[in-house]
Design an enzyme around this catalytic site. Structure first.
Site, PDB file in Angstrom:
ATOM      1  CG  ASP A  50     -23.632 -49.140  19.841  1.00  0.00           C
ATOM      2  OD1 ASP A  50     -24.137 -47.997  19.323  1.00  0.00           O
ATOM      3  OD2 ASP A  50     -23.343 -49.608  21.130  1.00  0.00           O
ATOM      4  CB  SER A  51     -27.061 -46.622  15.568  1.00  0.00           C
ATOM      5  OG  SER A  51     -26.023 -46.536  14.733  1.00  0.00           O
ATOM      6  CG  ASP A  89     -20.147 -47.867  18.431  1.00  0.00           C
ATOM      7  OD1 ASP A  89     -19.227 -47.188  18.929  1.00  0.00           O
ATOM      8  OD2 ASP A  89     -21.307 -47.417  17.871  1.00  0.00           O
ATOM      9  CD  GLU A 187     -25.475 -39.862  20.393  1.00  0.00           C
ATOM     10  OE1 GLU A 187     -24.721 -40.679  20.381  1.00  0.00           O
ATOM     11  OE2 GLU A 187     -26.718 -39.990  20.343  1.00  0.00           O
TER      12      GLU A 187
HETATM   13  O1  KIV Z   1     -23.876 -46.095  17.167  1.00  0.00           O
HETATM   14  C1  KIV Z   1     -23.587 -44.903  16.494  1.00  0.00           C
HETATM   15  O2  KIV Z   1     -24.612 -44.647  15.668  1.00  0.00           O
HETATM   16  C2  KIV Z   1     -23.182 -43.960  17.128  1.00  0.00           C
HETATM   17  C3  KIV Z   1     -23.583 -42.389  16.592  1.00  0.00           C
HETATM   18  C4  KIV Z   1     -24.674 -41.929  17.217  1.00  0.00           C
HETATM   19  C5  KIV Z   1     -22.272 -41.479  16.720  1.00  0.00           C
HETATM   20  O3  KIV Z   1     -22.428 -44.009  17.863  1.00  0.00           O
END
Ligand code: KIV
Length: 270
Positions: A50-51, A89, A187
């Site tokens: 979700d980044s 995610d 994290e």
């Molecule tokens: O959404 C994302 O990119 C993540 C990573 C930071 C593990 O959850």
């Protein structure tokens, strides 16, 4: 090619890799072209994180991204990845109400994207939810330590697991393991605590800002390869400077168009 030796990476390979001490490589991916490059490079796991809210959609936090938006991106990644395990995610707001809501969201993501697993943030408080998704036949990767969807509750991107937080982190890791997850992202956790958790649980730990002793590592690709030209976290190593290359290329193109030197005869039809 290093890492997991498999034509198609599956969740069982994560257990084998942990047992054999083979480091697991993971990167985020949100589109077909990056997915096919990372897949060819032998990256074991591609996370449609979700980044994407930050590095694709330009938003300040991950909170606003929707299931519909995640599905569009995840479909592109699964179509391109031939070998890597693709994990998607569960976005904020799509699973917290109840385990039933989480199962419904996970089923939709699996059906509509062709992904192989989902990832969900949270430890002890999410154990029942993880169990429900696993019971529905869907592999789950946990995510503990700093969990960006809770960044307002946590007071920003703060290192987790220091001092008395170490016990909480261990309890969270054990809860995620007991609930049936096949792996867990750690994290922004002190390296020694991440190493201890990694030794103590049977599922693979994938670190991001968690030191060298986790079972695998993950980075957001735009950070690692320099497409993100802003400030990045201390744990990011910059393997390329795509931002500068792209800026140079775009400037050269603009100059060529201004000078009418593009297109040339060989770039034109007769
Ligand atoms: O959404 C994302 O990119 C993540 C990573 C930071 C593990 O959850």
């Amino acid at each position: 090619m290093s890492g997991i030796s498999a034509k198609r990476v599956r969740t069982r390979h994560f257990f084998e890799a942990k047992a054999a001490g083979t480091p697991i490589s993971a990167l985020t991916s949100y589109d077909a072209l990056s997915a096919s490059i990372f897949d060819e490079a032998g990256i074991d796991m591609l996370l449609v994180g979700d980044s994407a809210a930050n590095v694709v959609l330009g938003r300040d936090t991950t909170l606003s991204i929707t299931v519909d938006e995640m599905i569009v991106l995840a479909k592109a990644v699964t179509l391109a990845a031939r070998r890597a395990l693709v994990v998607v995610d569960l976005p904020f707001g799509s699973y917290e109400a109840s385990p039933q809501q989480a199962v419904a969201t996970s089923v939709r993501i699996m059906k509509e994207t062709g992904a192989h697993a989902v990832k969900i943030e949270g430890g002890v408080e999410r154990a029942d939810t993880i169990r429900a998704i696993v019971d529905a036949g869907i592999p789950v990767c946990g995510h503990i330590g700093f969990t960006p969807q809770s960044e307002h509750a946590l007071g920003g991107p703060v290192i987790q697991g220091r001092g008395s937080g170490a016990d909480k982190l261990t309890r969270d890791a054990r809860a995620v393991e007991a609930a049936g997850a096949f792996a867990v992202v750690l994290e922004m956790v002190p390296a020694q605590i991440a190493a201890k958790v990694t030794r103590e649980i049977s599922i693979a730990t994938i670190g991001i800002g968690a030191g060298p002793d986790t079972d695998g590592q993950i980075l957001v690709w735009q950070d690692a390869f320099g497409l993100n030209r802003g400030k990045t976290a201390r744990f990011v190593r910059k393997y390329a400077d795509l931002g500068t290359s792209l800026l140079d290329a775009a400037r050269t193109y603009a100059d060529d168009v201004s000078a009418r030197s593009f297109p040339a005869a060989e770039e034109s039809y007769e």
